[in-house]
Design a protein around this motif. Structure first.
Motif, short mmCIF file in Angstrom:
data_model
loop_
_atom_site.label_atom_id
_atom_site.label_comp_id
_atom_site.label_asym_id
_atom_site.label_seq_id
_atom_site.Cartn_x
_atom_site.Cartn_y
_atom_site.Cartn_z
N VAL A 263 0.85 -1.19 0.00
CA VAL A 263 0.00 0.00 0.00
C VAL A 263 0.89 1.24 0.00
CG1 VAL A 263 -1.79 1.27 1.26
CG2 VAL A 263 -1.77 -1.23 1.31
N TYR A 264 0.53 2.23 -0.80
CA TYR A 264 1.31 3.46 -0.81
C TYR A 264 0.40 4.66 -1.08
CZ TYR A 264 1.14 3.08 -5.95
OH TYR A 264 0.74 2.98 -7.27
N ILE A 265 0.90 5.83 -0.74
CA ILE A 265 0.23 7.09 -1.06
C ILE A 265 1.05 7.75 -2.16
CG2 ILE A 265 -0.50 9.36 -0.21
CD1 ILE A 265 -0.79 8.10 2.58
N ASP A 266 0.39 8.04 -3.29
CA ASP A 266 1.12 8.64 -4.42
C ASP A 266 1.17 10.17 -4.30
OD1 ASP A 266 -1.33 9.63 -5.38
OD2 ASP A 266 -1.49 8.15 -6.98
N GLU A 267 1.75 10.81 -5.31
CA GLU A 267 1.91 12.27 -5.30
C GLU A 267 0.58 13.02 -5.30
OE1 GLU A 267 3.85 12.08 -8.96
OE2 GLU A 267 5.44 10.90 -8.06
N ALA A 268 -0.48 12.39 -5.77
CA ALA A 268 -1.79 13.04 -5.81
C ALA A 268 -2.58 12.82 -4.52
CB ALA A 268 -2.59 12.53 -7.00
N LYS A 269 -1.99 12.13 -3.56
CA LYS A 269 -2.63 11.79 -2.28
C LYS A 269 -3.62 10.65 -2.39
CE LYS A 269 -1.93 16.45 -0.55
NZ LYS A 269 -2.47 17.60 0.14
N ASN A 270 -3.52 9.85 -3.46
CA ASN A 270 -4.30 8.61 -3.56
C ASN A 270 -3.68 7.57 -2.65
OD1 ASN A 270 -6.06 9.31 -5.79
ND2 ASN A 270 -4.31 9.05 -7.15
N VAL A 271 -4.52 6.77 -2.01
CA VAL A 271 -4.02 5.59 -1.31
C VAL A 271 -4.24 4.43 -2.28
CG1 VAL A 271 -4.21 4.11 0.71
CG2 VAL A 271 -4.75 6.56 0.90
N VAL A 272 -3.16 3.76 -2.64
CA VAL A 272 -3.19 2.75 -3.70
C VAL A 272 -2.80 1.40 -3.12
CG1 VAL A 272 -2.33 2.13 -5.99
CG2 VAL A 272 -2.51 4.55 -5.34
N PHE A 273 -3.63 0.39 -3.39
CA PHE A 273 -3.33 -0.98 -2.99
C PHE A 273 -3.40 -1.87 -4.23
CE2 PHE A 273 -5.11 -5.07 -0.99
CZ PHE A 273 -3.85 -5.65 -0.93
N PRO A 274 -2.25 -2.12 -4.85
CA PRO A 274 -2.23 -3.03 -6.01
C PRO A 274 -2.21 -4.48 -5.52
CG PRO A 274 -0.08 -1.97 -5.71
CD PRO A 274 -0.96 -1.52 -4.60
N MET A 275 -3.34 -5.14 -5.62
CA MET A 275 -3.46 -6.52 -5.15
C MET A 275 -3.18 -7.46 -6.31
SD MET A 275 -6.79 -8.41 -3.50
CE MET A 275 -6.53 -8.75 -1.78
N ALA A 276 -2.02 -8.08 -6.27
CA ALA A 276 -1.62 -9.06 -7.28
C ALA A 276 -1.63 -8.46 -8.69
CB ALA A 276 -2.50 -10.31 -7.21
N CYS A 277 -1.10 -7.25 -8.83
CA CYS A 277 -1.09 -6.56 -10.12
C CYS A 277 0.23 -6.72 -10.87
CB CYS A 277 -1.37 -5.07 -9.92
SG CYS A 277 -3.06 -4.72 -9.39
N ASP A 278 1.26 -7.21 -10.21
CA ASP A 278 2.56 -7.36 -10.86
C ASP A 278 2.45 -8.22 -12.11
OD1 ASP A 278 3.79 -5.80 -8.97
OD2 ASP A 278 4.52 -7.48 -7.78
N GLY A 279 2.97 -7.70 -13.20
CA GLY A 279 2.97 -8.45 -14.45
C GLY A 279 1.64 -8.52 -15.15
N LYS A 280 0.63 -7.85 -14.64
CA LYS A 280 -0.70 -7.87 -15.25
C LYS A 280 -0.88 -6.65 -16.15
CE LYS A 280 -2.18 -11.49 -12.80
NZ LYS A 280 -2.00 -11.49 -11.43
N ASP A 281 -1.47 -6.87 -17.30
CA ASP A 281 -1.67 -5.80 -18.27
C ASP A 281 -3.12 -5.40 -18.45
OD1 ASP A 281 1.04 -5.52 -18.90
OD2 ASP A 281 0.94 -7.16 -20.35
N SER A 282 -4.03 -6.05 -17.74
CA SER A 282 -5.46 -5.76 -17.88
C SER A 282 -6.08 -5.81 -16.48
CB SER A 282 -6.10 -6.80 -18.80
OG SER A 282 -7.44 -6.48 -19.03
N ILE A 283 -5.91 -4.71 -15.75
CA ILE A 283 -6.24 -4.67 -14.32
C ILE A 283 -7.57 -3.95 -14.08
CG2 ILE A 283 -5.44 -3.88 -12.07
CD1 ILE A 283 -2.61 -3.71 -13.34
N PRO A 284 -8.48 -4.58 -13.34
CA PRO A 284 -9.68 -3.86 -12.90
C PRO A 284 -9.33 -2.89 -11.77
CG PRO A 284 -9.74 -6.12 -12.12
CD PRO A 284 -8.51 -5.98 -12.94
N VAL A 285 -9.88 -1.70 -11.82
CA VAL A 285 -9.63 -0.67 -10.82
C VAL A 285 -10.92 -0.40 -10.07
CG1 VAL A 285 -8.90 1.72 -10.43
CG2 VAL A 285 -7.83 0.38 -12.26
N PHE A 286 -10.82 -0.34 -8.75
CA PHE A 286 -11.96 -0.05 -7.88
C PHE A 286 -11.59 1.16 -7.02
CE2 PHE A 286 -11.95 -4.54 -8.84
CZ PHE A 286 -13.24 -4.73 -9.31
N MET A 287 -12.45 2.17 -7.03
CA MET A 287 -12.17 3.43 -6.33
C MET A 287 -13.32 3.87 -5.45
SD MET A 287 -10.71 5.95 -9.25
CE MET A 287 -8.99 5.92 -9.66
N ALA A 288 -12.97 4.57 -4.41
CA ALA A 288 -13.90 5.38 -3.62
C ALA A 288 -13.09 6.59 -3.18
CB ALA A 288 -14.43 4.60 -2.42
N HIS A 289 -13.66 7.77 -3.24
CA HIS A 289 -12.83 8.95 -2.99
C HIS A 289 -12.82 9.38 -1.53
CE1 HIS A 289 -16.13 12.02 -3.03
NE2 HIS A 289 -16.68 11.23 -3.95
#
Length: 175
Positions: free
Chosen positions: A51-77
């Motif tokens: 889990v990390y916080i990016d420059e835009a202040k998003n909290v990002v949790f890439p769950m098993a995204c390594d090496g994946k090229d077609s990732i579903p994204v789920f957001m809540a602000h």
């Protein structure tokens, strides 16, 4: 299913407590630092790795995204439309929570967090991975800054985007 209904009933009070906790952390657009830190820490406390916080202040949790090229994204602000950074105390009345920003989008953020925790508890990983984002600057003058940053950082890898936003009757889905 009955299992899902049971899970919701068992964790209903916890969901309400999480919503109340988040409501107490002011998060006007561009000022979501405290709420972002809480979300990051909460996710790490449930066992989320990477889990990390990016420059835009998003909290990002890439769950098993390594090496994946077609990732579903789920957001809540994380941000609220209210510009005042003064903490507010939510009020419970007639089975409802009353507080600036609770329906847009704090309740959805809390629900997404519990969904993530359930996946982690059960050791379930989406086959295509999943990118969970508590995105920043969605409201008004935020101009979707957080979502834009995710689309830039994951350019060409986003299969679809589901934003948990608004009320109980609808959701936003960009495929």
């Amino acid at each position: 299913t009955q299992e899902q209904e049971r899970y919701v009933k068992v964790h209903q009070a916890e969901l309400v407590d999480l919503i109340l906790t988040l409501c107490r952390i002011p998060a006007p657009s561009h000022q979501e630092d405290a709420r972002a830190a809480f979300v990051r820490d909460w996710l790490e406390g449930t066992g989320a790795k990477g889990v990390y916080i990016d420059e835009a202040k998003n909290v990002v949790f890439p769950m098993a995204c390594d090496g994946k090229d077609s990732i579903p994204v789920f957001m809540a602000h994380t941000d609220t439309v209210f510009p005042d950074p003064t903490p507010v105390e939510p009020v419970m009345a007639e089975g409802r929570i009353h507080c600036p920003g609770v329906g847009d989008d704090t309740a959805n953020l809390a629900l997404m967090l519990l969904i993530i925790r359930r996946l982690l508890e059960e050791g379930r990983t989406p086959p295509k991975g999943a990118l969970f984002v508590a995105n920043s600057c969605e409201e008004g003058l935020g101009n979707l800054k957080g979502c834009r940053k995710i689309m830039e950082d994951y350019k060409g890898r986003v299969a679809c985007l589901t934003s948990f936003d608004g009320g109980l009757e609808s959701y936003v889905d960009y495929a």
